[in-house]
Scaffold this active site. Structure first.
Site, mmCIF file in Angstrom:
data_model
loop_
_atom_site.group_PDB
_atom_site.id
_atom_site.type_symbol
_atom_site.label_atom_id
_atom_site.label_comp_id
_atom_site.label_asym_id
_atom_site.label_seq_id
_atom_site.Cartn_x
_atom_site.Cartn_y
_atom_site.Cartn_z
ATOM 1 N N GLY A 106 23.498 56.234 10.748
ATOM 2 C CA GLY A 106 24.778 55.238 10.659
ATOM 3 C C GLY A 106 24.473 53.928 10.749
ATOM 4 O O GLY A 106 23.704 53.372 11.417
ATOM 5 N N SER B 32 24.663 59.352 6.227
ATOM 6 C CA SER B 32 25.535 59.685 7.232
ATOM 7 C C SER B 32 26.978 59.645 7.020
ATOM 8 O O SER B 32 27.445 58.846 6.257
ATOM 9 C CB SER B 32 25.132 58.507 8.472
ATOM 10 O OG SER B 32 26.171 58.715 9.251
ATOM 11 N N THR C 115 25.912 67.885 12.144
ATOM 12 C CA THR C 115 25.003 67.365 13.460
ATOM 13 C C THR C 115 25.858 67.474 14.541
ATOM 14 O O THR C 115 27.065 67.550 14.490
ATOM 15 C CB THR C 115 24.949 65.788 13.247
ATOM 16 O OG1 THR C 115 24.338 65.365 12.181
ATOM 17 C CG2 THR C 115 24.308 65.091 14.603
ATOM 18 N N ARG D 182 18.294 59.385 21.405
ATOM 19 C CA ARG D 182 19.384 58.579 21.514
ATOM 20 C C ARG D 182 20.671 59.211 22.268
ATOM 21 O O ARG D 182 21.443 58.543 22.382
ATOM 22 C CB ARG D 182 19.833 57.971 20.320
ATOM 23 C CG ARG D 182 18.945 57.320 19.400
ATOM 24 C CD ARG D 182 19.142 57.397 17.947
ATOM 25 N NE ARG D 182 20.324 56.319 17.583
ATOM 26 C CZ ARG D 182 20.168 54.772 17.600
ATOM 27 N NH1 ARG D 182 18.825 54.435 17.851
ATOM 28 N NH2 ARG D 182 21.082 54.261 17.270
ATOM 29 N N VAL E 48 8.398 60.573 13.968
ATOM 30 C CA VAL E 48 7.490 60.563 12.832
ATOM 31 C C VAL E 48 7.304 59.258 12.308
ATOM 32 O O VAL E 48 8.317 58.589 11.919
ATOM 33 C CB VAL E 48 7.990 61.572 11.705
ATOM 34 C CG1 VAL E 48 7.362 61.578 10.709
ATOM 35 C CG2 VAL E 48 8.333 62.851 12.265
ATOM 36 N N ARG E 49 5.987 58.922 12.454
ATOM 37 C CA ARG E 49 5.722 57.364 12.297
ATOM 38 C C ARG E 49 4.331 57.227 11.287
ATOM 39 O O ARG E 49 4.140 56.280 10.684
ATOM 40 C CB ARG E 49 5.432 56.469 13.294
ATOM 41 C CG ARG E 49 6.583 56.198 14.431
ATOM 42 C CD ARG E 49 7.848 55.571 13.766
ATOM 43 N NE ARG E 49 8.675 55.502 15.006
ATOM 44 C CZ ARG E 49 9.787 56.422 14.886
ATOM 45 N NH1 ARG E 49 9.873 57.412 14.170
ATOM 46 N NH2 ARG E 49 10.624 56.282 16.117
ATOM 47 N N HIS F 285 18.108 63.683 18.177
ATOM 48 C CA HIS F 285 18.793 62.494 17.725
ATOM 49 C C HIS F 285 17.920 61.440 18.167
ATOM 50 O O HIS F 285 18.625 60.388 18.269
ATOM 51 C CB HIS F 285 19.991 62.393 18.366
ATOM 52 C CG HIS F 285 21.146 62.102 17.691
ATOM 53 N ND1 HIS F 285 22.025 62.661 16.774
ATOM 54 C CD2 HIS F 285 21.383 60.382 17.308
ATOM 55 C CE1 HIS F 285 22.912 61.964 16.119
ATOM 56 N NE2 HIS F 285 22.658 60.586 16.482
ATOM 57 N N LYS G 261 22.185 70.386 12.427
ATOM 58 C CA LYS G 261 21.132 69.386 13.158
ATOM 59 C C LYS G 261 21.545 69.236 14.567
ATOM 60 O O LYS G 261 22.513 68.857 14.914
ATOM 61 C CB LYS G 261 21.234 67.817 12.252
ATOM 62 C CG LYS G 261 20.280 66.837 12.930
ATOM 63 C CD LYS G 261 20.479 65.801 11.934
ATOM 64 C CE LYS G 261 19.709 64.620 12.450
ATOM 65 N NZ LYS G 261 19.977 63.772 13.272
ATOM 66 N N TYR H 24 19.801 48.299 18.704
ATOM 67 C CA TYR H 24 20.736 49.466 18.315
ATOM 68 C C TYR H 24 19.817 50.626 17.461
ATOM 69 O O TYR H 24 19.837 51.659 17.732
ATOM 70 C CB TYR H 24 21.829 49.079 17.357
ATOM 71 C CG TYR H 24 22.630 50.260 16.749
ATOM 72 C CD1 TYR H 24 23.382 51.146 17.278
ATOM 73 C CD2 TYR H 24 22.004 50.244 15.313
ATOM 74 C CE1 TYR H 24 23.636 52.091 16.506
ATOM 75 C CE2 TYR H 24 22.696 51.231 14.411
ATOM 76 C CZ TYR H 24 23.473 52.182 14.973
ATOM 77 O OH TYR H 24 23.865 53.226 14.460
ATOM 78 N N TYR I 234 29.745 64.501 10.479
ATOM 79 C CA TYR I 234 30.175 64.386 11.978
ATOM 80 C C TYR I 234 31.775 64.994 12.029
ATOM 81 O O TYR I 234 32.507 64.947 11.051
ATOM 82 C CB TYR I 234 30.340 63.047 12.492
ATOM 83 C CG TYR I 234 29.274 62.552 13.206
ATOM 84 C CD1 TYR I 234 28.298 63.406 13.860
ATOM 85 C CD2 TYR I 234 28.674 61.341 12.824
ATOM 86 C CE1 TYR I 234 27.184 62.900 14.455
ATOM 87 C CE2 TYR I 234 27.442 60.682 13.071
ATOM 88 C CZ TYR I 234 26.966 61.482 14.082
ATOM 89 O OH TYR I 234 25.564 60.845 14.679
ATOM 90 N N GLY J 23 13.823 59.052 10.509
ATOM 91 C CA GLY J 23 14.835 58.274 11.227
ATOM 92 C C GLY J 23 14.423 56.836 10.985
ATOM 93 O O GLY J 23 14.813 56.220 10.112
ATOM 94 N N ARG J 24 14.010 56.343 12.107
ATOM 95 C CA ARG J 24 13.617 54.944 12.221
ATOM 96 C C ARG J 24 12.492 54.407 11.108
ATOM 97 O O ARG J 24 12.549 53.184 10.653
ATOM 98 C CB ARG J 24 13.211 54.732 13.545
ATOM 99 C CG ARG J 24 14.264 54.870 14.615
ATOM 100 C CD ARG J 24 13.788 54.318 16.091
ATOM 101 N NE ARG J 24 14.611 54.735 17.257
ATOM 102 C CZ ARG J 24 14.964 55.812 17.703
ATOM 103 N NH1 ARG J 24 14.311 57.062 17.362
ATOM 104 N NH2 ARG J 24 16.007 55.989 18.571
#
Ligand SMILES: Cc1cc2nc3c(=O)[nH]c(=O)nc-3n(C[C@H](O)[C@H](O)[C@H](O)COP(=O)(O)O)c2cc1C
Length: 391
Positions: free
Chosen positions: A80, A107, A157, A280, A317-318, A277, A253, A25, A131, A337-338
């Protein structure tokens, strides 16, 4: 004990600790993952063109968002269901962001109440991601609560009228509320630390939506259902409705085209986030960082200097170097994000703090190696488009 020298190290540790259901996920993209891969690969199209002997002894990555200080052109972006990665993950992410001097975007689909996040960071810079569900009263209630709690900026978003098709989630039987199928139980047994935490804290729930729905029976189920009932009728004219309920800045966004960026500007947005997103939603798109230069150029046309709106970008972006490239291409800032999620999933509070520290350190090193003492020095001249190498 593992050494964490880059975000990838946290990703690997997160993969070890999380159940397959939770990691897929977090990590997955829509359909065949083309957009997801491209987000990352797109950064490789540009190389740096450094200047030397420029005195970088006083290098600073500081910037401001609407006059408010930030330690770097970065914010921890909205994600989320963070409680799936660590108990009270929203609070941990918000605290680490505040400690690092960065905004945190909560979120709508958070697993902590926005009031609890505010209590965790009384002085932190908090933004709310919105949302809009079919029942507009839910969004109105959320904006009212966030205003009261001192959230400053709203991020609407708009790339999620329906959920993207994520095959891995379907395969894993991922749904809300979580159901402990034999497959998930087997998954849990292979990941005892995660399972123990969930057992102790209870399965994560969309508490923020539940609060705005009102105190009713079987709130968790209700909130989960509502999270899927997006308002598909949302259109540009609705920005006026958002404005009526939100006195602070409004960002849109999920923009990938010049036309939509112009629409956002024409309808009075204070900024946009160029985003797919995190790959995703649509399975295959241009990477946001590829769309960024043309959007910045279109918004700047006619004016002097940069665009009148703040243009943020996210996706892939890492590294601190990615942040430097995005800013050089015209972004006011990036959303992570991640990357922070890998941190929180790997080691809780220490993990997020570690990821943000790494990103800030890498950005500073990159700026010094580039000969840039301030973010204003990160200009398109510091980048070169790399011709493809013949293999
Ligand atoms: C697990 C996860 C949950 C997300 N949830 C939301 C959300 O609730 N609202 C939203 O606007 N974006 C959401 N996003 C998208 C992020 O805000 C951001 O656009 C994206 O993750 C950036 O790409 P990156 O993960 O490669 O940095 C989510 C992303 C992930 C990975």
């Amino acid at each position: 004990m593992h050494a964490f020298s880059c975000v990838e190290d946290y990703r690997l540790a997160a993969r070890r600790r999380l159940t397959k259901l939770a990691f897929d996920y977090l990590e997955g993209g829509a359909e065949d993952g083309d957009a997801l891969r491209r987000n990352r690969d797109a950064f490789g199209q540009w190389g740096f063109s450094p200047r030397v002997m420029t005195d970088t002894s006083q290098t600073s990555s500081k910037t401001t968002f609407w006059g408010r200080d930030a330690a770097a052109p970065m914010a921890v972006g909205p994600t989320g269901l963070n409680g799936l990665f660590w108990p009270r993950a929203d609070e941990l992410l918000a605290r680490a962001a505040a400690d690092a001097g960065l905004p945190f975007v909560l979120s709508t689909a958070s697993t902590s109440l926005l009031e609890d996040v505010r209590a965790a960071v009384p002085h932190g810079e908090l933004w709310l991601q919105l949302y809009v569900q079919q029942d507009r009263r839910i969004a109105e209630s959320m904006m009212r609560r966030a205003r009261k709690a001192g959230f400053r900026t709203l991020m609407l978003t708009v790339d999620t009228p329906v959920h993207g098709k994520r095959d891995h989630d379907t395969r894993n039987g991922f749904r809300l509320p979580l159901r402990f199928t034999p497959r998930l139980v087997a998954d849990c047994m292979r990941h005892p630390h995660w399972s123990w935490q969930m057992l102790m804290g209870g399965a994560p729930q969309l508490r923020n939506i539940a609060r705005s729905v009102g105190e009713r029976a079987d709130l968790a189920r209700h909130a989960a259902m509502l999270s899927r009932q997006m308002d598909l009728s949302l259109s540009w004219d609705d920005l006026a409705w958002v404005r009526r309920h939100w006195p602070g800045e409004v960002l849109v966004k999920g923009i990938l085209s010049v036309d939509d960026a112009r629409q956002a500007q024409a309808h009075g947005a204070d900024g946009i986030v160029v985003s797919n997103h995190g790959g995703r939603q649509l399975g295959s798109t241009l990477a946001p960082v590829e769309a960024l230069p043309m959007i910045v150029e279109a918004l700047s046309a006619g004016g002097r200097g940069g665009p009148a709106m703040s243009v943020f970008v996210d996706g892939g972006v890492r590294r601190g170097a990615d942040v430097a490239k995005a800013v050089a291409l015209g972004a006011k800032g990036v959303l992570l994000g991640r990357a922070p999620l890998y941190g929180v999933a790997a080691r809780g509070a220490r993990g997020v703090a570690g990821v943000l520290e790494l990103m800030l350190g890498e950005l500073r090193t990159t700026m010094q190696l580039l000969g840039c003492a301030s973010v204003d020095d990160l200009t398109p001249q510091r980048l070169a488009r790399l011709p493809a190498l013949r293999s």
